[in-house]
Motif scaffolding. Structure first.
Motif, PDB file in Angstrom:
ATOM      1  N   HIS A 195      -5.124   1.555  -5.045  1.00  0.00           N
ATOM      2  CA  HIS A 195      -5.601   2.784  -4.338  1.00  0.00           C
ATOM      3  C   HIS A 195      -5.305   3.892  -4.671  1.00  0.00           C
ATOM      4  N   HIS A 243       0.571  -0.719   0.084  1.00  0.00           N
ATOM      5  CA  HIS A 243       0.535  -0.562  -0.139  1.00  0.00           C
ATOM      6  C   HIS A 243       0.602   1.166   0.022  1.00  0.00           C
ATOM      7  N   GLU A 281      -2.730  -4.071  -2.421  1.00  0.00           N
ATOM      8  CA  GLU A 281      -2.754  -2.832  -2.690  1.00  0.00           C
ATOM      9  C   GLU A 281      -1.454  -1.965  -3.334  1.00  0.00           C
ATOM     10  N   HIS A 340      -9.470  -0.088  -7.113  1.00  0.00           N
ATOM     11  CA  HIS A 340     -10.979  -0.565  -5.135  1.00  0.00           C
ATOM     12  C   HIS A 340     -11.102   1.210  -4.697  1.00  0.00           C
TER      13      HIS A 340
HETATM   14 ZN   LIG Z   1      -6.901   1.659  -0.222  1.00  0.00          ZN
END
Ligand SMILES: [Zn+2]
Length: 265
Positions: free
Chosen positions: A130, A65, A94, A155
């Motif tokens: 993301h 992420h 992500e 997403h």
């Molecule tokens: Zn996210």
């Protein structure tokens, strides 16, 4: 009716005590399969382990992420590559950019994103993306690497028609969460959701985050669970003027096709 939750953070500490019950409640509610989101090398490893325990019900994403981009170094790239070769891992992420929180320096976010695009190309697996407050850079990176990825999902989509159009043009699918159930900040999404082509629409709980605000029986805890996915699906179906059955069928079959999932056990 079968539902498929493409984003549940089931390795989150808030599920430590009752994870098995959470998964069982989701199945009883008709959520036949779930993708467990990875957000770092360690949480992706945990997601893969969990997916192995629930074969054909749980699958994992593996990635870093943008919040954790600063800790993702060149030495971690082969580790992530090995995770991505596992059959339980069905998407890369992500990954992406988050300039809203800026927990990692933007240069580190861009580097981590580029590495993961490269890995997605090697693995031939779709992206789990993301993006927050970083639309311009995000689009630029994706456009520069257009040939590196085959497909993916934006997403937790919460933006408007212009961003939607840009993502659709890149071939991306769109993940809708319980954000749409929020009468304060999600009202605009009802109109936008109607513009998503049926073969590009996906549903996700993003549990334990984003508990739908309009549940008729208010849960005791603020923790979201995948069992609320059918509720999100019903709200999405209403916004798209389609039946709940049709919405469940379309989103579930699209998720199975995109992430190449077999039928549940
Ligand atoms: Zn996210």
């Amino acid at each position: 009716m079968q539902w498929l939750d493409i984003g549940a953070n089931l390795t989150h500490a808030s599920f430590e005590r009752d994870r098995a019950a959470v998964i069982e409640r989701a199945r009883s509610a008709g959520v036949a399969q779930m993708l467990v989101t990875g957000a770092s090398v360690s949480s992706s490893t945990a997601a893969v382990d969990l997916a192995r325990t629930y074969a054909r019900t749980l699958y994992a994403t593996a990635g870093v992420h943008p919040h954790n981009a600063a800790e993702f170094t060149a030495e971690d790239v082969p580790v992530l590559r090995a995770l991505l070769s596992q059959p339980e891992v069905v998407a890369v992420g992500e990954c992406g950019l988050d300039y809203y929180r800026d927990y990692s320096a933007r240069s580190a976010q861009l580097q981590a994103f580029e590495w993961q695009l490269q890995l997605a190309g090697e693995a031939g697996k779709p992206l789990f993306l993301h993006q927050r407050d970083a639309h311009e850079d995000f689009l630029a990176v994706l456009r520069n690497h257009r040939r590196a990825f085959t497909a993916g999902v934006a997403h937790c989509f919460t933006a408007g028609a212009a961003e939607l159009e840009a993502y659709l043009e890149l071939g991306l699918s769109i993940g809708i969460t319980g954000w749409i159930c929020d009468e304060r900040r999600g009202a605009h999404l009802a109109a936008v959701v109607g513009l998503i082509p049926p073969q590009r629409l996906l549903l996700e709980s993003d549990a334990p985050y984003l508990l739908p605000r309009d549940l008729s029986a208010k849960p005791k805890s603020r923790r979201n669970e995948p069992m609320y996915l059918p509720h999100i699906g019903a709200v999405v179906a209403r916004a798209r003027a389609q039946s709940v059955e049709e919405c469940a069928h379309l989103t579930t079959s699209h998720a199975r096709a995109l992430f190449q999932l077999p039928q549940p056990p």
